[in-house]
Design a protein around this motif. Structure first.
Motif, PDB file in Angstrom:
ATOM      1  N   LEU A 184      -7.993  -0.776   0.219  1.00 49.72           N
ATOM      2  CA  LEU A 184      -6.657  -0.439   0.715  1.00 49.72           C
ATOM      3  C   LEU A 184      -6.099  -1.505   1.647  1.00 49.72           C
ATOM      4  O   LEU A 184      -4.902  -1.813   1.617  1.00 49.72           O
ATOM      5  CB  LEU A 184      -6.718   0.919   1.431  1.00 49.72           C
ATOM      6  CG  LEU A 184      -5.454   1.390   2.150  1.00 49.72           C
ATOM      7  CD1 LEU A 184      -4.319   1.621   1.149  1.00 49.72           C
ATOM      8  CD2 LEU A 184      -5.737   2.659   2.947  1.00 49.72           C
ATOM      9  N   THR A 185      -6.938  -2.097   2.462  1.00 47.65           N
ATOM     10  CA  THR A 185      -6.462  -3.009   3.511  1.00 47.65           C
ATOM     11  C   THR A 185      -6.529  -4.479   3.120  1.00 47.65           C
ATOM     12  O   THR A 185      -6.288  -5.351   3.960  1.00 47.65           O
ATOM     13  CB  THR A 185      -7.294  -2.797   4.793  1.00 47.65           C
ATOM     14  OG1 THR A 185      -8.688  -3.032   4.496  1.00 47.65           O
ATOM     15  CG2 THR A 185      -7.121  -1.391   5.339  1.00 47.65           C
ATOM     16  N   ALA A 186      -6.822  -4.798   1.867  1.00 51.78           N
ATOM     17  CA  ALA A 186      -7.114  -6.185   1.476  1.00 51.78           C
ATOM     18  C   ALA A 186      -5.992  -7.147   1.833  1.00 51.78           C
ATOM     19  O   ALA A 186      -6.219  -8.183   2.471  1.00 51.78           O
ATOM     20  CB  ALA A 186      -7.416  -6.251  -0.028  1.00 51.78           C
ATOM     21  N   ARG A 187      -4.779  -6.838   1.424  1.00 54.77           N
ATOM     22  CA  ARG A 187      -3.690  -7.787   1.670  1.00 54.77           C
ATOM     23  C   ARG A 187      -3.224  -7.765   3.118  1.00 54.77           C
ATOM     24  O   ARG A 187      -2.739  -8.789   3.626  1.00 54.77           O
ATOM     25  CB  ARG A 187      -2.535  -7.502   0.700  1.00 54.77           C
ATOM     26  CG  ARG A 187      -2.791  -8.093  -0.658  1.00 54.77           C
ATOM     27  CD  ARG A 187      -1.749  -7.785  -1.696  1.00 54.77           C
ATOM     28  NE  ARG A 187      -1.960  -8.616  -2.877  1.00 54.77           N
ATOM     29  CZ  ARG A 187      -2.905  -8.411  -3.778  1.00 54.77           C
ATOM     30  NH1 ARG A 187      -3.734  -7.389  -3.660  1.00 54.77           N
ATOM     31  NH2 ARG A 187      -3.048  -9.230  -4.815  1.00 54.77           N
ATOM     32  N   ALA A 188      -3.371  -6.657   3.795  1.00 53.04           N
ATOM     33  CA  ALA A 188      -3.065  -6.633   5.224  1.00 53.04           C
ATOM     34  C   ALA A 188      -4.060  -7.505   5.985  1.00 53.04           C
ATOM     35  O   ALA A 188      -3.695  -8.233   6.916  1.00 53.04           O
ATOM     36  CB  ALA A 188      -3.103  -5.200   5.754  1.00 53.04           C
ATOM     37  N   VAL A 239      -3.098   7.597   8.229  1.00 46.92           N
ATOM     38  CA  VAL A 239      -3.541   6.379   7.555  1.00 46.92           C
ATOM     39  C   VAL A 239      -2.332   5.573   7.077  1.00 46.92           C
ATOM     40  O   VAL A 239      -2.299   4.337   7.199  1.00 46.92           O
ATOM     41  CB  VAL A 239      -4.469   6.718   6.370  1.00 46.92           C
ATOM     42  CG1 VAL A 239      -4.791   5.462   5.560  1.00 46.92           C
ATOM     43  CG2 VAL A 239      -5.765   7.355   6.872  1.00 46.92           C
ATOM     44  N   ALA A 240      -1.326   6.257   6.529  1.00 45.83           N
ATOM     45  CA  ALA A 240      -0.129   5.568   6.055  1.00 45.83           C
ATOM     46  C   ALA A 240       0.589   4.851   7.202  1.00 45.83           C
ATOM     47  O   ALA A 240       1.050   3.715   7.047  1.00 45.83           O
ATOM     48  CB  ALA A 240       0.809   6.562   5.376  1.00 45.83           C
ATOM     49  N   ASN A 241       0.662   5.497   8.352  1.00 45.57           N
ATOM     50  CA  ASN A 241       1.309   4.865   9.510  1.00 45.57           C
ATOM     51  C   ASN A 241       0.514   3.665  10.002  1.00 45.57           C
ATOM     52  O   ASN A 241       1.089   2.626  10.378  1.00 45.57           O
ATOM     53  CB  ASN A 241       1.480   5.890  10.632  1.00 45.57           C
ATOM     54  CG  ASN A 241       2.533   6.941  10.296  1.00 45.57           C
ATOM     55  OD1 ASN A 241       3.458   6.673   9.534  1.00 45.57           O
ATOM     56  ND2 ASN A 241       2.378   8.135  10.833  1.00 45.57           N
ATOM     57  N   ASP A 242      -0.821   3.814  10.021  1.00 49.88           N
ATOM     58  CA  ASP A 242      -1.659   2.682  10.436  1.00 49.88           C
ATOM     59  C   ASP A 242      -1.522   1.516   9.451  1.00 49.88           C
ATOM     60  O   ASP A 242      -1.506   0.349   9.857  1.00 49.88           O
ATOM     61  CB  ASP A 242      -3.129   3.120  10.513  1.00 49.88           C
ATOM     62  CG  ASP A 242      -3.402   3.999  11.723  1.00 49.88           C
ATOM     63  OD1 ASP A 242      -2.690   3.864  12.736  1.00 49.88           O
ATOM     64  OD2 ASP A 242      -4.336   4.828  11.658  1.00 49.88           O
ATOM     65  N   LEU A 243      -1.402   1.829   8.178  1.00 51.23           N
ATOM     66  CA  LEU A 243      -1.258   0.772   7.178  1.00 51.23           C
ATOM     67  C   LEU A 243       0.066   0.028   7.377  1.00 51.23           C
ATOM     68  O   LEU A 243       0.125  -1.199   7.286  1.00 51.23           O
ATOM     69  CB  LEU A 243      -1.336   1.368   5.775  1.00 51.23           C
ATOM     70  CG  LEU A 243      -1.349   0.376   4.611  1.00 51.23           C
ATOM     71  CD1 LEU A 243      -2.555  -0.547   4.692  1.00 51.23           C
ATOM     72  CD2 LEU A 243      -1.341   1.117   3.273  1.00 51.23           C
ATOM     73  N   ARG A 244       1.105   0.783   7.677  1.00 50.34           N
ATOM     74  CA  ARG A 244       2.401   0.138   7.938  1.00 50.34           C
ATOM     75  C   ARG A 244       2.302  -0.775   9.158  1.00 50.34           C
ATOM     76  O   ARG A 244       2.814  -1.900   9.149  1.00 50.34           O
ATOM     77  CB  ARG A 244       3.470   1.208   8.145  1.00 50.34           C
ATOM     78  CG  ARG A 244       4.835   0.651   8.517  1.00 50.34           C
ATOM     79  CD  ARG A 244       5.838   1.772   8.685  1.00 50.34           C
ATOM     80  NE  ARG A 244       6.146   2.403   7.407  1.00 50.34           N
ATOM     81  CZ  ARG A 244       6.828   3.554   7.293  1.00 50.34           C
ATOM     82  NH1 ARG A 244       7.224   4.197   8.380  1.00 50.34           N
ATOM     83  NH2 ARG A 244       7.085   4.046   6.100  1.00 50.34           N
ATOM     84  N   THR A 245       1.625  -0.301  10.195  1.00 55.20           N
ATOM     85  CA  THR A 245       1.450  -1.120  11.403  1.00 55.20           C
ATOM     86  C   THR A 245       0.645  -2.378  11.088  1.00 55.20           C
ATOM     87  O   THR A 245       0.927  -3.459  11.620  1.00 55.20           O
ATOM     88  CB  THR A 245       0.751  -0.299  12.497  1.00 55.20           C
ATOM     89  OG1 THR A 245       1.524   0.868  12.778  1.00 55.20           O
ATOM     90  CG2 THR A 245       0.568  -1.112  13.768  1.00 55.20           C
ATOM     91  N   ALA A 246      -0.381  -2.229  10.230  1.00 52.90           N
ATOM     92  CA  ALA A 246      -1.226  -3.376   9.873  1.00 52.90           C
ATOM     93  C   ALA A 246      -0.421  -4.477   9.189  1.00 52.90           C
ATOM     94  O   ALA A 246      -0.799  -5.650   9.237  1.00 52.90           O
ATOM     95  CB  ALA A 246      -2.369  -2.925   8.979  1.00 52.90           C
TER      96      ALA A 246
END
Length: 592
Positions: free
Chosen positions: A413-417, A376-383
């Motif tokens: 978690l993904t709001a700003r991305a 999840v952390a890696n996907d968030l960084r990619t996002a």
């Protein structure tokens, strides 16, 4: 009348005017409240000083918020009169007048917290406000209602009439604790000078320090707490504080008295000895065994948390959800254990989007993190960092998962991305993108997607409700195209109507038509609606927020009646909380 998820707040007794009764044979009775659509609300003023009894909340489940260490029964023998103190000596220890804090203005913030004015309760009946706080059952189902309630309780507030300032701070902190907001609760009790503490504030302060795992926070209060309340927990706290200060002999002697008086159970004393062992000049090594311990108290929770002792899951399962929200804020907890608790806290409003993203940032740098969390952390960084919008959107989809109903904490978690994505001509992910942005209050970012979402879908409805620049009214025919993007379509229509009507976005004629078609009696009155009307008329935003929370005492959004949602949104908007009103209305669509 109890407020719960199994019983609706309103029982459909609408009050109508004589004119409406006269014409009832030609058309159905009006379902709108008096004065709907007028420029200003016009509730009937109540006689001065009259307040309705508050709605009684359902009691917390057993063990939801547990008390500190059991105390001895106070002796009926009066304490001996202390010897007179030399004023010259006492003056050396007294805080100078310019440094003392008034009980008339209490709160941790040096400025307005989240737009809450210091006078939010200034003209309210303080005893009624305290009664509402004490009866309010938390946590609440709405993230945004919880955020607004926290901001209100944690603000720097003028004391209302008829109450002691320290006791009012205690009630605020006690409700914050039940909401899972342990850090703001501690800040509120620490906003009162120790010389002004009351027995109630001593009790709540002990709970607040333990909920945050701050054993050392008990030290400035221990002597006063023992003298004022005569509770055994404060005597144990004195022993712990002596140990933390490096006074091992004094700590040993104090613990000998604790054991002789049998204060608490064996686990309570051992945890206290473990805290003493953390102090300087201490050679104590204490092993904590949970076998045979029948329940988790806040004393055990706090001292275990302070000393890094793992609390068994089965012990946490026996208490209310507040304990897990407290634990989510503990830096002592290993990251792998803290993450799922933090996600729950984000959905509840205890954690912000920024705090949750920061926590996942720590996961990305931790080689020992669980594989699922690292993914999840890696996907968030990619996002955030992928060079093309398609790659960033694909990463968001990985975080959200393939389940029909996306977890709300992942949307937080993904709001700003999500807000960083360019608007696509057409997007099948519009519902999740918009809900994600609005979970963090990014209303204008969400409004950019108006042209890309499907009319009649959830994203369309949420943008209608949340757009801060919307000016035009919504007709019944426009609203009727909404069918939702899954779930109970009629229920979603009712919530959309309640939100639009509460925000003043429908004419009286269209609102009447929608209320009849959807059977939403927004004009029904009871003691709760009348109290809300009076708080609005008297411009008491603090009371409006408390009463709005009273109307949301249920396990999840399915238990919130659309009539109550209308009243909450309308009242919040009337006292200046327009942004929060819009976010609550949009959240109702996202989580229904």
């Amino acid at each position: 009348m109890p407020i719960s998820s199994k019983r609706a707040v309103f029982l459909t007794l609408g009050l109508v005017s004589a004119a409406a009764l006269a014409s009832a044979q030609d058309r159905p009775e009006s379902l709108l409240p008096p004065g709907f659509g007028d420029p200003a609300p016009s509730p009937t003023p109540a006689p001065a000083g009259s307040l309705p009894p508050p709605s009684v909340a359902r009691p917390d489940p057993p063990g939801a918020v547990v008390q500190p260490l059991p105390v001895d029964t106070p002796s009926p023998t009066p304490s001996p009169t202390p010897s007179p103190v030399d004023p010259a000596i006492a003056a050396q220890y007294e805080m100078p007048g310019y440094a003392r804090r008034s009980l008339d203005l209490i709160g941790p913030a040096g400025m307005r917290e989240g737009g809450v004015d210091a006078a939010a309760f200034a003209t309210a009946n303080g005893r009624f406000a305290e009664q509402l706080m004490r009866r309010l059952s938390a946590p609440l189902p709405s993230r945004w209602m919880s955020i607004l309630l926290r901001r209100t309780l944690a603000a720097r507030l003028v004391k209302p009439e008829a109450v002691n300032g320290a006791d009012f701070a205690a009630e605020r902190a006690w409700l914050l604790l039940r909401m899972g907001e342990s850090a703001p609760a501690r800040a509120v009790v620490q906003g009162v000078d120790t010389a002004n503490y009351t027995p109630k504030l001593y009790q709540v302060a002990m709970n607040a320090m333990l909920a945050t795992g701050d054993a050392a926070g008990l030290c400035p209060l221990a002597a006063g707490g023992a003298a004022v309340t005569r509770e055994g927990g404060w005597m144990v706290a004195q022993a712990m504080c002596a140990g933390l200060e490096g006074q091992s002999a004094e700590a040993t002697a104090a613990m000998r008295v604790v054991r002789r008086r049998r204060l608490g159970e064996d686990i309570d004393r051992k945890l206290a000895e473990k805290v003493i062992g953390a102090g300087a000049n201490s050679r104590r090594a204490v092993t904590i065994e949970w076998g045979g311990v029948d329940r988790l108290t806040v004393w055990r929770f706090g001292l275990a948390n302070a000393t890094g002792v793992a609390i068994p899951d089965e012990m946490l399962d026996g208490v209310g959800p507040q304990a897990r929200l407290w634990l989510a804020q503990s830096p002592m907890l290993p990251l792998a254990e803290r993450l799922p608790l933090a996600e729950r806290a984000a959905a509840q409003g205890v954690f912000s989007n920024v705090a949750l993203v920061d926590l996942y940032g720590s996961v990305a740098d931790d080689d020992s993190a669980p594989n699922a969390a690292s993914a999840v952390a890696n996907d968030l960084r990619t996002a955030y960092t992928a060079g093309d919008a398609g790659g960033r959107l694909a990463a968001l989809r990985q975080i959200w998962g393939s389940e029909p109903r996306t977890r709300y904490d992942r949307l937080v978690l993904t709001a700003r991305a999500a807000a960083r994505l360019p608007v696509a001509a057409e997007s099948e992910d519009g519902d999740r993108l918009v809900a994600s942005m609005l979970s963090a209050g990014l209303d204008r970012s969400a409004a950019r997607w108006r042209s890309a979402v499907t009319a009649g879908g959830d994203a369309w409805a949420m943008i209608l409700l949340a757009d801060p620049d919307a000016q035009s009214s919504i007709s019944y025919d426009d609203m009727a195209v909404y069918g939702g993007s899954g779930g109970d379509s009629r229920r979603k229509q009712q919530m959309l109507f309640a939100g639009l009507a509460g925000l003043g976005r429908m004419s009286a004629e269209d609102a009447e038509r929608a209320a009849q078609a959807l059977d939403v009696r927004i004009g029904a009155q009871n003691s709760w609606t009348r109290a809300m009307d009076r708080a609005v008329e008297r411009d008491q935003p603090g009371m409006v927020v408390l009463l709005a929370a009273i109307g949301m005492q249920t396990g999840d959004w399915r238990g919130v009646p659309p009539q109550a949602l209308y009243r909450i949104i309308s009242a919040l908007r009337a006292v200046g909380f327009d942004g929060e009103a819009r976010m609550i209305a949009a959240e109702a669509i996202a989580r229904t």
